[in-house]
Structure formats: structure tokens, C-alpha cells
Design a protein around this motif. Structure first.
Motif, PDB file in Angstrom:
ATOM      1  N   LEU A   1      30.071 -13.907  -2.561  1.00 10.38           N
ATOM      2  CA  LEU A   1      28.814 -14.537  -2.188  1.00 10.38           C
ATOM      3  C   LEU A   1      28.788 -14.689  -0.668  1.00 10.38           C
ATOM      4  CD1 LEU A   1      26.185 -15.979  -3.124  1.00 10.38           C
ATOM      5  CD2 LEU A   1      27.494 -18.108  -3.059  1.00 10.38           C
ATOM      6  N   TYR A   2      27.739 -14.173  -0.054  1.00 14.09           N
ATOM      7  CA  TYR A   2      27.593 -14.223   1.395  1.00 14.09           C
ATOM      8  C   TYR A   2      26.507 -15.226   1.756  1.00 14.09           C
ATOM      9  CZ  TYR A   2      30.102  -9.772   1.162  1.00 14.09           C
ATOM     10  OH  TYR A   2      31.030  -8.788   0.907  1.00 14.09           O
TER      11      TYR A   2
ATOM     12  N   SER B   1      27.402 -17.169   7.851  1.00 18.27           N
ATOM     13  CA  SER B   1      27.886 -18.544   7.943  1.00 18.27           C
ATOM     14  C   SER B   1      29.227 -18.711   7.236  1.00 18.27           C
ATOM     15  CB  SER B   1      26.866 -19.514   7.336  1.00 18.27           C
ATOM     16  OG  SER B   1      25.621 -19.413   7.989  1.00 18.27           O
ATOM     17  N   PHE B   2      29.329 -18.219   5.999  1.00 18.32           N
ATOM     18  CA  PHE B   2      30.583 -18.283   5.256  1.00 18.32           C
ATOM     19  C   PHE B   2      30.480 -17.374   4.039  1.00 18.32           C
ATOM     20  CE2 PHE B   2      27.903 -21.740   3.685  1.00 18.32           C
ATOM     21  CZ  PHE B   2      27.983 -21.610   2.304  1.00 18.32           C
ATOM     22  N   THR B   3      31.608 -17.157   3.369  1.00 20.34           N
ATOM     23  CA  THR B   3      31.628 -16.361   2.141  1.00 20.34           C
ATOM     24  C   THR B   3      32.385 -17.125   1.065  1.00 20.34           C
ATOM     25  OG1 THR B   3      33.659 -15.199   2.773  1.00 20.34           O
ATOM     26  CG2 THR B   3      31.567 -14.164   3.383  1.00 20.34           C
ATOM     27  N   VAL B   4      32.097 -16.773  -0.182  1.00 18.95           N
ATOM     28  CA  VAL B   4      32.818 -17.324  -1.333  1.00 18.95           C
ATOM     29  C   VAL B   4      33.313 -16.144  -2.158  1.00 18.95           C
ATOM     30  CG1 VAL B   4      32.715 -18.813  -3.358  1.00 18.95           C
ATOM     31  CG2 VAL B   4      31.302 -19.351  -1.347  1.00 18.95           C
ATOM     32  N   ASN B   5      34.618 -15.986  -2.263  1.00 22.78           N
ATOM     33  CA  ASN B   5      35.197 -14.874  -3.001  1.00 22.78           C
ATOM     34  C   ASN B   5      35.368 -15.229  -4.477  1.00 22.78           C
ATOM     35  OD1 ASN B   5      35.530 -13.158  -0.700  1.00 22.78           O
ATOM     36  ND2 ASN B   5      37.337 -14.346  -0.115  1.00 22.78           N
ATOM     37  N   GLY B   6      35.258 -14.222  -5.339  1.00 20.84           N
ATOM     38  CA  GLY B   6      35.504 -14.425  -6.757  1.00 20.84           C
ATOM     39  C   GLY B   6      34.334 -14.953  -7.548  1.00 20.84           C
ATOM     40  N   ALA B   7      33.133 -14.930  -6.984  1.00 21.77           N
ATOM     41  CA  ALA B   7      31.958 -15.407  -7.719  1.00 21.77           C
ATOM     42  C   ALA B   7      31.693 -14.498  -8.916  1.00 21.77           C
ATOM     43  CB  ALA B   7      30.742 -15.449  -6.801  1.00 21.77           C
ATOM     44  N   THR B   8      31.416 -15.102 -10.075  1.00 17.13           N
ATOM     45  CA  THR B   8      31.190 -14.314 -11.288  1.00 17.13           C
ATOM     46  C   THR B   8      29.737 -14.343 -11.741  1.00 17.13           C
ATOM     47  OG1 THR B   8      31.916 -16.233 -12.589  1.00 17.13           O
ATOM     48  CG2 THR B   8      33.545 -14.517 -12.135  1.00 17.13           C
TER      49      THR B   8
ATOM     50  N   ASN C   1      35.934 -19.767 -15.116  1.00 10.31           N
ATOM     51  CA  ASN C   1      35.666 -20.918 -15.971  1.00 10.31           C
ATOM     52  C   ASN C   1      35.501 -22.203 -15.175  1.00 10.31           C
ATOM     53  OD1 ASN C   1      38.303 -21.206 -15.151  1.00 10.31           O
ATOM     54  ND2 ASN C   1      39.103 -21.732 -17.178  1.00 10.31           N
ATOM     55  N   LYS C   2      35.023 -22.059 -13.951  1.00 11.77           N
ATOM     56  CA  LYS C   2      34.736 -23.219 -13.108  1.00 11.77           C
ATOM     57  C   LYS C   2      33.367 -23.070 -12.465  1.00 11.77           C
ATOM     58  CE  LYS C   2      39.572 -24.201 -11.927  1.00 11.77           C
ATOM     59  NZ  LYS C   2      39.625 -25.446 -12.739  1.00 11.77           N
ATOM     60  N   LEU C   3      32.746 -24.203 -12.175  1.00 13.37           N
ATOM     61  CA  LEU C   3      31.531 -24.229 -11.380  1.00 13.37           C
ATOM     62  C   LEU C   3      31.864 -24.919 -10.074  1.00 13.37           C
ATOM     63  CD1 LEU C   3      28.457 -23.626 -11.281  1.00 13.37           C
ATOM     64  CD2 LEU C   3      28.092 -25.983 -12.059  1.00 13.37           C
ATOM     65  N   LEU C   4      31.753 -24.191  -8.971  1.00 15.08           N
ATOM     66  CA  LEU C   4      32.048 -24.751  -7.655  1.00 15.08           C
ATOM     67  C   LEU C   4      30.826 -25.495  -7.129  1.00 15.08           C
ATOM     68  CD1 LEU C   4      33.881 -21.730  -5.948  1.00 15.08           C
ATOM     69  CD2 LEU C   4      34.800 -23.445  -7.541  1.00 15.08           C
TER      70      LEU C   4
END
Length: 310
Positions: free
Chosen positions: A228-229, A239-246, A262-265
Motif C-alpha cells: 500500500l502506497y 509519504s509512507f508504504t505498508v508492506n503485506g497488505a492483503t 488475519n489482522k486489521l491494522l
């Protein structure tokens, strides 16, 4: 597995891979109706709100159901010239249902689903249309963005971009600005009022952008592959990235909600600071839906989950 759903009244409506629609009571959590469509196999299509009704298109047909009880309003067969195989969706406007087709966009009567007019000026497009007041916005396969008066079918303005075959998604409109991506991983911001390109950003190695952007808190969030960008909505700077978004994210106020296995950030939308992780009983592989009725995610095991952040 289920696909991303939509909230209409007290119903959370979602679809599965077989093309079956389900209406879940938000009050009780029970499935109160289901409706099997001919849109099998469904890999990308998702339901669309149309007032008190829900629209669902796919490989074979367009159906209109009453969201409260799943009663069929109407259904029409979609031939090869207007079948939706790659995530395209119809859109609902005061002028009628906007159905993307191989050559232009068809305007359908919302009750009968019969074609009233065909807007051919937009040419070939694999995108979903977006509603902008009394106008429609869509990007052609060659990258030209069209702003079209729905009532007359005439082009009000167009914007030339370098986009290559935008697929499935719709232009996300916030105020007078529009945001979209293409299959090469480019992200575009446009000023619809001035009919100008604001900026363009390339996401290298993303494999392309195929889902709607999420815009808010001064940021544009784009899912490319499993990353996620986040970009500044004005400058286009990352601004930032989030790796491993499903799955696709959503915003609740100034908080960013990202499914990751199996998590919601739960994160700060401004800077990506992680506030908490919420454990889910199953892997979430669809987008998050946020509404005044609650927060919902679909899971790979076919379950629909309602999440409380507090």
C-alpha cells in the motif's frame, strides 16, 4: 471467498466467487437473503449501491435487487460486448444506470434496465464510470480522461494523460480532484474543474493498480500488488508504504484501516504510525468497508466480519 461489500440501510451486501449475492443484517449478523446470479466465476465483480437497491454485473448479466430482502427488480443479459470480466462495475446516477461496454458507456433505465442512450464519445475503456454531479468521468484505454454530460451524452472536457489501459477501477473524486491508476503502476491526479493534469507518480515494481484509490486526510492511498502506497494528495510525494497488505484499505476519519492477513491494522492516515492491530478469525483478502453502520471486511473462508475498533 467473498468480495468487497456495500452497506445499504441495515444490510451489508456482498458476493462470492460463484456470483451469489448475500444480504447480511447489520443488526443481527445473520444472512437474511441470498440470490444466485449467472455471473460465474466471479473473480472481481462487487455489488454497487443504487438508492435502496443493489446492482451487480459480471460475466453474464446485470441484476438489480432490493437490498432489504433480495427481491429481484430486474435482470438483463450481458453479451460479450458489455460483459464485465475484469472488475468493471455499473454506476448509479440520477439520469440512470451507467453501464460500461466495449464501445462507450450505456445509460440504462433504472427500473427496466433497458438501454436509453449510448455514450460513444469515450471510446474503448476497461474502467468503471464515476459520477461527478450531473456528469460522468471515465478514462479510455489510451489514457484520455473524459468528462461527459450524462443527459446529453456530449463531452464537456477531456484531459490527455500517459495512462496505459486503466482496468476495472473508477476515478475516485474528492471535491474537484480525481485520482486513478493504470496497469503499469502509474498514479494520476487531475483537476476536473480546470480539466488539467495535476501530477503523475510511478510505482515501480507494483505490477499495476487495479483497485480504486482511497483519498482522505491529505493523502492518496493506492494498492499495488501487496504494498500500500501513501502519497501527498497535493504534491504527489510518497509519504509512507505498508508492506503485506492483503486487501484494499479504508479510512475512518484520520485513521487508516489496512487488512494484513488475519489482522486489521489501525494506523495514522497522516504518517502511517501503527496505533493497534486487531486480530481477525480468518485471513481478510478483500477490501474494508466503512459506513455509519460499522466497519466490515470479507475473509478468504467466506465469512463476513464486523469489526469494532474500540
Amino acid at each position: 471467498a467473498v468480495r468487497r461489500g456495500v452497506v445499504i440501510g441495515d444490510r451489508y451486501v456482498l458476493s462470492d466467487q460463484s456470483g451469489t449475492l448475500y444480504g447480511v443484517s447489520i443488526s443481527t449478523g445473520q444472512v437474511v437473503w441470498e440470490f444466485a446470479t449467472n455471473n460465474t466465476r466471479n473473480e472481481n465483480s462487487q455489488p454497487v449501491a443504487a438508492g435502496e437497491n443493489v446492482l451487480f454485473s459480471g460475466s453474464a448479466e446485470l441484476v438489480s435487487l432490493r437490498a432489504s430482502d433480495g427481491k429481484l427488480n430486474n435482470r438483463v443479459e450481458l453479451g460479450s460486448d458489455r460483459a464485465h470480466l475484469f472488475g468493471q462495475n455499473a454506476a448509479y446516477s440520477s439520469a440512470g444506470v451507467l453501464l460500461p461496454a466495449d464501445r462507450g458507456v450505456q445509460v440504462l433505465d433504472p427500473a427496466s434496465l433497458e438501454t436509453k442512450m449510448v455514450i460513444e464519445a469515450t471510446g474503448s475503456s476497461s474502467m468503471s464510470p464515476a459520477v461527478f454531479g450531473d456528469k460522468m468521468v471515465i478514462v479510455s484505454a489510451s489514457g484520455e480522461l473524459f468528462i461527459v454530460d450524462i443527459a446529453s451524452g456530449s463531452v464537456s472536457a477531456s484531459i490527455i494523460t500517459d495512462a496505459v489501459q486503466p482496468l476495472g477501477q473508477a476515478v475516485v473524486i474528492v471535491g474537484n480532484k480525481g485520482f486513478f491508476g493504470d496497469r503499469r503502476g502509474n498514479v494520476f491526479a487531475v483537476d476536473l474543474a480546470a480539466a488539467q493534469l495535476i501530477c503523475q507518480k510511478s510505482i515501480s515494481g507494483s505490477g499495476g493498480v487495479f483497485q480504486d484509490a482511497v483519498v482522505g486526510a491529505g493523502r492518496v492511498f493506492v494498492l499495488g500488488g501487496r504494498t500500500l502506497y501513501a502519497f501527498d494528495a497535493n504534491s504527489g510525494q510518497e509519504s509512507f508504504t505498508v508492506n503485506g497488505a492483503t486487501g484494499a484499505p479504508a479510512l475512518q476519519g484520520d485513521r487508516l484501516l489496512v487488512p494484513k492477513g488475519n489482522k486489521l491494522l489501525v494506523m495514522s492516515a497522516a504518517n502511517g504510525t501503527l496505533e493497534k492491530e486487531i486480530d481477525l478469525p480468518a485471513v481478510s483478502n478483500t477490501g474494508v468497508t466503512v459506513s455509519p453502520k460499522g466497519i466490515f471486511v470479507g475473509a478468504a473462508d467466506g465469512s463476513a466480519l464486523q469489526v469494532r475498533l474500540e
